[in-house]
Design a protein around this motif. Structure first.
Motif, PDB file in Angstrom:
ATOM      1  N   LEU A  41       0.807  -1.225   0.000  1.00  0.00           N
ATOM      2  CA  LEU A  41       0.000   0.000   0.000  1.00  0.00           C
ATOM      3  C   LEU A  41       0.837   1.270   0.000  1.00  0.00           C
ATOM      4  O   LEU A  41       0.282   2.368   0.153  1.00  0.00           O
ATOM      5  N   ASP A  44      -0.426   3.961  -2.312  1.00  0.00           N
ATOM      6  CA  ASP A  44      -1.692   4.561  -1.886  1.00  0.00           C
ATOM      7  C   ASP A  44      -1.466   5.553  -0.752  1.00  0.00           C
ATOM      8  O   ASP A  44      -2.140   6.584  -0.680  1.00  0.00           O
ATOM      9  N   GLU A 119     -10.184   5.122   1.958  1.00  0.00           N
ATOM     10  CA  GLU A 119     -10.537   3.702   1.782  1.00  0.00           C
ATOM     11  C   GLU A 119      -9.320   2.794   1.950  1.00  0.00           C
ATOM     12  O   GLU A 119      -9.215   1.747   1.326  1.00  0.00           O
ATOM     13  N   SER A 122     -10.115  -0.899   3.681  1.00  0.00           N
ATOM     14  CA  SER A 122     -10.552  -2.001   2.816  1.00  0.00           C
ATOM     15  C   SER A 122      -9.404  -2.510   1.951  1.00  0.00           C
ATOM     16  O   SER A 122      -9.282  -3.719   1.700  1.00  0.00           O
ATOM     17  N   LYS A 123      -8.526  -1.605   1.505  1.00  0.00           N
ATOM     18  CA  LYS A 123      -7.377  -2.034   0.711  1.00  0.00           C
ATOM     19  C   LYS A 123      -6.396  -2.831   1.569  1.00  0.00           C
ATOM     20  O   LYS A 123      -5.764  -3.777   1.081  1.00  0.00           O
ATOM     21  N   ALA A 127      -5.173  -6.611   0.875  1.00  0.00           N
ATOM     22  CA  ALA A 127      -3.752  -6.951   0.764  1.00  0.00           C
ATOM     23  C   ALA A 127      -3.376  -8.101   1.690  1.00  0.00           C
ATOM     24  O   ALA A 127      -2.539  -8.942   1.342  1.00  0.00           O
TER      25      ALA A 127
END
Length: 325
Positions: A41, A44, A119, A122-123, A127
């Protein structure tokens, strides 16, 4: 020989946090899986922060701290920061050094909300589930769904009549004043979500789980569990309503139903509704839902109940209560 109760008074201390945590501690494999997911992540995280200004709390540390808050049922950010201040195990898991101060609770809350708005939660779950040693534990064919009430951080006194079209609304104290925490008597007063709303949390809804139960301001949390290992593979949080559980179930199972072979979805009697069952069959999902024959006809018929897998699903679905617990 009796030991001494005197403080050592040393100025310096050489504490290796890695050595303080025993090798078989259950947080060790969890931290390893969390770090692998957080590395995925990284891009992100970069999109959520500006390249200028003062460095904020690392998002990786925030998410690890949120995991500890869930694992140890810590009720507030204040208590979590207090644990981080003196608990070496918490510092090791989060990534704080022995000499690093814990964050202010307001700083933690502000940065946490930034992650939730992006969000990231949720990611992060996706993962973790995508890791090979987790993925092999998951079933891709048999699932269970359920919902639970999440009590809102809003008191019954905040549930007041909505403002009239001209902008004037009842202050809820019956004209007696009394300040922000004035005495209130709701006996005989008709209150509903159509005429009232909370002044502190407008998304909270007055809802009761069943007949004769207390109505509370709350939301509904939904979980989708795979039946092999009892792991949660999807979650939702929605406003409380009589249809919220079924709508959330359709949304969560849809991503797993896009395959040639049918999957199964277990649920309690609250999901025994004709439109819900028909929608599942349209998605190529077999509705292994408990029959509700209390004064009505069940939408689950013999074409479902005759299979041995139906009974197996009804037994497995009860494990989702462990996740809610």
């Amino acid at each position: 020989m009796r030991g001494s109760d005197e403080r050592s008074g040393e100025l310096f201390s050489y504490v290796d946090l890695e050595m303080r945590v025993r090798a078989d501690h259950p947080l060790r494999p969890i931290r390893e899986m969390a770090n692998t997911a957080l590395a995925v992540l990284s891009g992100d995280f970069g999109a959520l922060y500006s390249g200028m200004g003062r460095p904020s709390v690392a998002p990786e540390m925030l998410l690890r701290a949120m995991l500890l808050q869930a694992f140890y049922s810590i009720r507030s950010e204040r208590q979590l920061m207090e644990r981080l201040e003196y608990d070496l195990l918490f510092r090791w898991f989060v990534g704080l050094g022995v000499d690093n101060p814990a964050w202010d609770h307001s700083t933690f809350s502000k940065n946490r909300d930034r992650l939730l708005d992006g969000e990231i939660a949720s990611k992060f779950l996706a993962a973790v589930l995508a890791q090979p040693r987790v993925k092999r534990l998951l079933s891709s064919e048999h699932f269970s769904v359920d919902g639970t009430l999440i009590e809102a951080w809003a008191s019954q006194k905040s549930f007041k009549p909505k403002a009239s079209p001209n902008g004037q609304g009842d202050d809820g104290d019956g004209g007696t004043g009394g300040g922000r925490n004035a005495p209130a008597d709701f006996r005989g007063e008709k209150r509903s979500n159509e005429t009232h709303e909370s002044t502190t949390d407008s998304d909270a809804r007055l809802y009761r789980k069943g007949a004769g139960m207390e109505a509370r301001l709350c939301f509904i949390g939904h979980g989708l569990m795979e039946n092999r290992s009892g792991l949660i593979v999807d979650t939702r949080l929605t406003r409380a309503s009589g249809h919220a559980e079924r709508l959330a179930a359709l949304e969560m199972i849809e991503g797993w139903a896009n395959r040639p072979r049918a999957v199964t979805l277990g649920g309690d009697r609250a999901y025994d509704a004709a439109d819900f069952v028909e929608e599942l069959r349209t998605l190529n999902v077999r509705p292994h839902v408990a029959q509700n024959t209390n004064g009505r006809r069940s939408a689950i018929d013999g074409r479902t109940t005759r299979h041995p897998g139906y009974s197996a699903s009804l037994k497995a679905r009860k494990r989702i209560e462990e996740a809610f617990g």
